[in-house]
Design a protein around this motif. Structure first.
Motif, mmCIF file in Angstrom:
data_model
loop_
_atom_site.group_PDB
_atom_site.id
_atom_site.type_symbol
_atom_site.label_atom_id
_atom_site.label_comp_id
_atom_site.label_asym_id
_atom_site.label_seq_id
_atom_site.Cartn_x
_atom_site.Cartn_y
_atom_site.Cartn_z
ATOM 1 N N ALA A 292 6.637 -4.971 1.616
ATOM 2 C CA ALA A 292 5.324 -4.892 0.975
ATOM 3 C C ALA A 292 4.924 -3.447 0.737
ATOM 4 C CB ALA A 292 4.283 -5.590 1.848
ATOM 5 N N PHE A 293 5.173 -2.583 1.722
ATOM 6 C CA PHE A 293 4.824 -1.171 1.568
ATOM 7 C C PHE A 293 5.617 -0.534 0.430
ATOM 8 C CE2 PHE A 293 5.788 3.295 2.500
ATOM 9 C CZ PHE A 293 4.501 3.826 2.471
ATOM 10 N N LEU A 294 6.915 -0.829 0.353
ATOM 11 C CA LEU A 294 7.734 -0.269 -0.727
ATOM 12 C C LEU A 294 7.226 -0.727 -2.088
ATOM 13 C CD1 LEU A 294 11.425 -0.446 0.547
ATOM 14 C CD2 LEU A 294 9.994 1.573 0.255
ATOM 15 N N PHE A 295 6.873 -2.001 -2.179
ATOM 16 C CA PHE A 295 6.406 -2.539 -3.460
ATOM 17 C C PHE A 295 5.092 -1.877 -3.873
ATOM 18 C CE2 PHE A 295 4.895 -5.683 -6.483
ATOM 19 C CZ PHE A 295 6.063 -6.040 -7.129
ATOM 20 N N VAL A 296 4.169 -1.743 -2.923
ATOM 21 C CA VAL A 296 2.885 -1.107 -3.217
ATOM 22 C C VAL A 296 3.082 0.366 -3.564
ATOM 23 C CG1 VAL A 296 0.659 -0.444 -2.234
ATOM 24 C CG2 VAL A 296 1.555 -2.727 -1.831
ATOM 25 N N ALA A 297 3.978 1.036 -2.841
ATOM 26 C CA ALA A 297 4.234 2.457 -3.105
ATOM 27 C C ALA A 297 4.846 2.657 -4.487
ATOM 28 C CB ALA A 297 5.165 3.020 -2.030
#
Length: 315
Positions: A292-297
């Protein structure tokens, strides 16, 4: 640009807080818990209760949540249930392989799809439908092919049939030659779908721009067709293409789960599948948050590129 970036950072933080909260409570709704998975089936109720107490699972849910948030802020993801190894170390070991596959894939997809899509748009603009239809239909057919089916097909043809690439073998960063041979087919599998999607989006975006007045003006000034198409048309059609590239990179991280599992590549995807199979809740929860963090970043970086390409873009 600075104000825009600050607003997007605040939005990123709020989004990640929502994701963390959602994942935490969603996993607690699943029957069973980490203590049950660690203890196994042949364990007494007293021993299971002691284990829950040691892991803090007997505390109220809100207290577990705040304790978990505190550990997250300290970048302490805990240990896995099955092996008791630090989760952070396992992610750092698997991450380079996954990111290498995703980076090479998106680079290949961009280098192949944008020229193909631009060529198809130019041919359609000039009324030469044969090549345009061939590229468009090929992209549509390839886009409909499931990744797992393509992976198995290429494994049979390129590895077992022609012997071009090994079907198994150790995958480490210490042996670059063997590493590239092992990840070659996964990269091809992931690239096929990305090329098909990007080519169709590029064709649509560029074809729309080619009919604009400023493109006709550029031609009337005697500028060559290559400069008109690639400098004026493609550049002004960049926003939807950048959008798809950003989303494609995020989706690639999901696609690697399938190909890594099929080709037994020790990346983040294989780690996630193994965690799900072993009911390793701490590991699964951390990996979901990591994805999720990678996608948001990636979405955040895409928005910054938007602003750089077109300063008129507002928050």
């Amino acid at each position: 640009m600075l104000v825009y970036s600050f607003k997007r950072v605040v939005q990123l933080i709020v989004t990640m807080l929502g994701v963390v909260t959602l994942v935490f409570f969603a996993l607690r709704l699943i029957p069973g818990d980490a203590a049950s998975a660690m203890a196994g089936e042949n364990v007494s109720a007293a021993a299971l209760e002691r284990l829950r107490e040691e892991m803090g699972l007997n505390q109220p849910l809100w207290l577990q949540y705040f304790s978990y948030m505190k550990n997250l802020l300290m970048l302490d993801f805990g240990n896995t249930v099955t092996t008791n190894l630090p989760i952070t170390g396992m992610i750092m070991t698997a991450l380079p392989i996954t990111m290498l596959i995703a980076s090479i894939t998106i680079l290949m997809a961009v280098c192949i799809s944008i020229p193909l899509g631009t060529l198809a748009a130019y041919m359609a603009h000039k009324g030469k439908k044969a090549l345009d239809n061939a590229i468009t239909w090929a992209a549509m057919i390839v886009d409909l092919m499931p990744a797992f089916w393509t992976a198995l097909l290429l494994l049979l043809i390129l590895s077992l049939g022609l012997g071009l690439f090994p079907a198994s073998g150790r995958v480490t960063l210490d042996n670059p030659e063997m590493l590239m041979k092992r990840i070659a087919i996964p990269i091809i599998v992931l690239s096929i779908t990305q090329v098909a999607t990007l080519a169709r989006i590029t064709r649509t975006a560029v074809l729309e721009v080619l009919n604009e007045d400023y493109v006709r003006t550029a031609r009337s000034l005697g500028i060559s067709e290559i400069v008109v198409v690639f400098r004026h048309a493609l550049r002004n059609a960049a926003l939807p293409i950048v959008t798809v590239i950003g989303l494609s990179f995020g989706n690639l991280l999901n696609g690697t789960v399938i190909v890594e599992f099929i080709f037994t590549i020790p990346g983040i995807g294989t780690l996630l599948v193994n965690g799900i199979n072993s009911r390793d809740y701490p590991l699964v929860q951390t990996l979901i948050l990591f994805y999720a963090f990678l996608f948001v970043a990636i979405n955040f970086l895409t928005d910054l590129v938007y602003k750089k390409i077109d300063p008129r873009v507002q928050f």
